[in-house]
Motif scaffolding. Sequence first.
Motif, mmCIF file in Angstrom:
data_model
loop_
_atom_site.group_PDB
_atom_site.id
_atom_site.type_symbol
_atom_site.label_atom_id
_atom_site.label_comp_id
_atom_site.label_asym_id
_atom_site.label_seq_id
_atom_site.Cartn_x
_atom_site.Cartn_y
_atom_site.Cartn_z
ATOM 1 N N ILE A 1 -2.985 -1.588 -2.609
ATOM 2 C CA ILE A 1 -2.750 -1.498 -4.053
ATOM 3 C C ILE A 1 -2.031 -2.744 -4.545
ATOM 4 O O ILE A 1 -1.018 -3.153 -3.982
ATOM 5 N N CYS B 1 2.495 -7.038 -2.535
ATOM 6 C CA CYS B 1 1.291 -6.562 -1.826
ATOM 7 C C CYS B 1 0.646 -7.668 -1.018
ATOM 8 O O CYS B 1 -0.242 -7.411 -0.204
ATOM 9 N N THR B 2 1.067 -8.924 -1.265
ATOM 10 C CA THR B 2 0.334 -10.074 -0.712
ATOM 11 C C THR B 2 0.220 -10.071 0.819
ATOM 12 O O THR B 2 -0.887 -10.244 1.342
ATOM 13 N N GLY C 1 6.078 0.117 0.794
ATOM 14 C CA GLY C 1 5.909 0.471 -0.610
ATOM 15 C C GLY C 1 5.879 1.971 -0.840
ATOM 16 O O GLY C 1 6.275 2.457 -1.894
ATOM 17 N N ALA D 1 0.850 -1.981 1.687
ATOM 18 C CA ALA D 1 1.748 -3.137 1.744
ATOM 19 C C ALA D 1 2.262 -3.401 3.163
ATOM 20 O O ALA D 1 2.694 -4.503 3.476
ATOM 21 N N CYS E 1 -0.295 2.725 0.055
ATOM 22 C CA CYS E 1 -0.276 1.486 -0.732
ATOM 23 C C CYS E 1 -0.777 0.271 0.028
ATOM 24 O O CYS E 1 -1.183 -0.713 -0.585
ATOM 25 N N ARG F 1 -0.310 -3.397 -7.899
ATOM 26 C CA ARG F 1 0.025 -2.753 -9.163
ATOM 27 C C ARG F 1 0.055 -3.761 -10.321
ATOM 28 O O ARG F 1 -0.092 -3.378 -11.476
ATOM 29 N N CYS F 2 0.227 -5.049 -9.976
ATOM 30 C CA CYS F 2 0.123 -6.058 -11.031
ATOM 31 C C CYS F 2 -1.332 -6.168 -11.493
ATOM 32 O O CYS F 2 -1.614 -6.852 -12.469
#
Lengths: 455, 160
Positions: free
Chosen positions: B135, B104-105, B41, B49, B47, B137-138
């Motif tokens: 992070i 991000c999961t 990410g 990810a 982030c 972002r959603c």
Amino acid sequence: MQLRKSYFADVRKDDLHEIGQPRPRSDSPGHVTGKTAFFADRNFPGMLHLKMVRSPHHHARIRSIDTSEAEKHPGVVKILTAKDVPHNVYTILILIQIGPEDETVLADGKVRWKGEAVVAVLAETERAAQEAAAKVKVDYEVLPAVFDMEEALKPGAPLVNEYHGQNYYLYDSGECRKVRFGDVEAGFAGADHVLEQSYQSSPIEHAPTETTGCVVAPEGNDRFTCYTNTQAMFFTLDNTSIILQMPGSKLHFVGGTVGGGFGGKVDVIVEPIAILGAKLTGRPVCFIYSREEEMQISSPRAAEKVVIKDGVMSDGRIVARKVTGYTDAGAYSRHSPYGAQKGAGHYPGPYTIPNVWIDTYCVYTNRTPSSAMRGFGVTIGDFALEVQMDKLARLIGMDPLEFRFINAYRDGDMKAHRQPTEGAALIECMQEASRAANWPVAEKFMAMSSYVKGA
Amino acid sequence: MAKVPVQFTLNGSDKAEFVDSGTTLLHALRDKIGDTSPKGGCHQGTCGACSVIIDGELRLSCLTLAETCNGATISTTSGLSESGVLHPLQRAFLDTFATQCGFCTPGMIMAAKVLLDHTPNPSRDEVVEALSGNICRCTGYEPIIQAVLTAARSNSQNAA
């Protein structure tokens, strides 16, 4: 919180038993197992990496571009400039006849914002592409730039975009989108109070966790498969078809899986140049924004300025509203002429006001082109309107929620842009909010209805 | 450029690759080995990810050089379910709607797994702290926190 079926019981006959019931999301199993295929999860043998040479200036003439050193850099396969792009000057809303074409895929003779794409470098590795991009020499003559919308609209301001010829979008209605309803000056003259306030916002970046990008694979038959995280698949395909002068049948877009978009992935930015790279090299191409590019290069929400002047009676009725809205498109149109137009229709807000005057301008500046983001054109306007509503309520010493009940639009009311109101539910939402927030209002407001006449 | 041999265990399988010196573990996993569950990410360690588990510890694979992972035991989200049965964390993320865009999961699940491995019954604050490097972002943090607490509860029930 519960679903109250009593509201609109006689207008909504449909069975709403699905609402409130959990249903599994079809994409979640892929997400939790790591199997969801985002575009960057596609990898092809021999894939090239594309890196952009970008303008370090806000506004400059390009005197010359020298790619000779970059071409010699180990691993470089192809370098693209404006002359390589079949239809280099484009605008995305041309699909719905909103022109003129005003933006270049690769800068041709001029750059209009800091970060604008000038030269595309394709190399065997990301590192080689990055290093070679640093060796491209662009000779710029820096020009005066303008960053403020009101400055841009003044006579003598630097001209941002020659394709428009002036620093605002020329609508068929003239220099701005206009809504005229009733007699706003008469409304102000008869008002007990008049309040004029101005509201401003800065650009906002969507900052998706997955950066903008695509992976393109030639299929070997003049057809190209483009794996992309665009939020606008066919819109992007059609614009790519125009830019590359290729029939849509040669373009196969695969997408729909987006690692966060929020409106930031509806511009047509990475796909055309990556497909062109794949076409000219015959190899797969990957073009992914770095985090820095995502934050600095991708379109933000437009900066806006909203000036609202309201005439209000002591009993709470708003009798006149005049709004001048400015949308900072940055250097190019993208979706902003549409956003500014949307604002014009929206500015009375969900309120019925007998006298309305609205002008909304889409202004060009030497800033990063702005575009779509979550309700663009109305979100900042709503912020301004609702702050204004609170100020008006305070001015006349009225409860802000009751003030909104007095002015709320109801079914059958004519909106300023001549659409009769249908399916209004503001009153019911406010009644529910009054209960949920324990913010009581007078009983007569709790008895009101959006659609029952006389209630 | 001379290649560097790298050998490690990934989700229980032996892996060996030749990489350019300076190649990140993220790049080696995604582009060499083909495990695309860690996501890139930001490529600068902000982030989360790309989070993976190396020898039991949570690591950012975008800031870890592949050549430093010789002999390591590495786990990623793609190796979490066994014989098609979802891990309690995966189950909980599904059941509590803890995914939105999903990018991000995998990193979130890795961070949560390390937490539950060390702290089987975490407090809400401990969950928040453990996920603080990831992070979303959603901004679906609340369901994610609930998913981790749900998984912890289902683990302790299974153990009882």
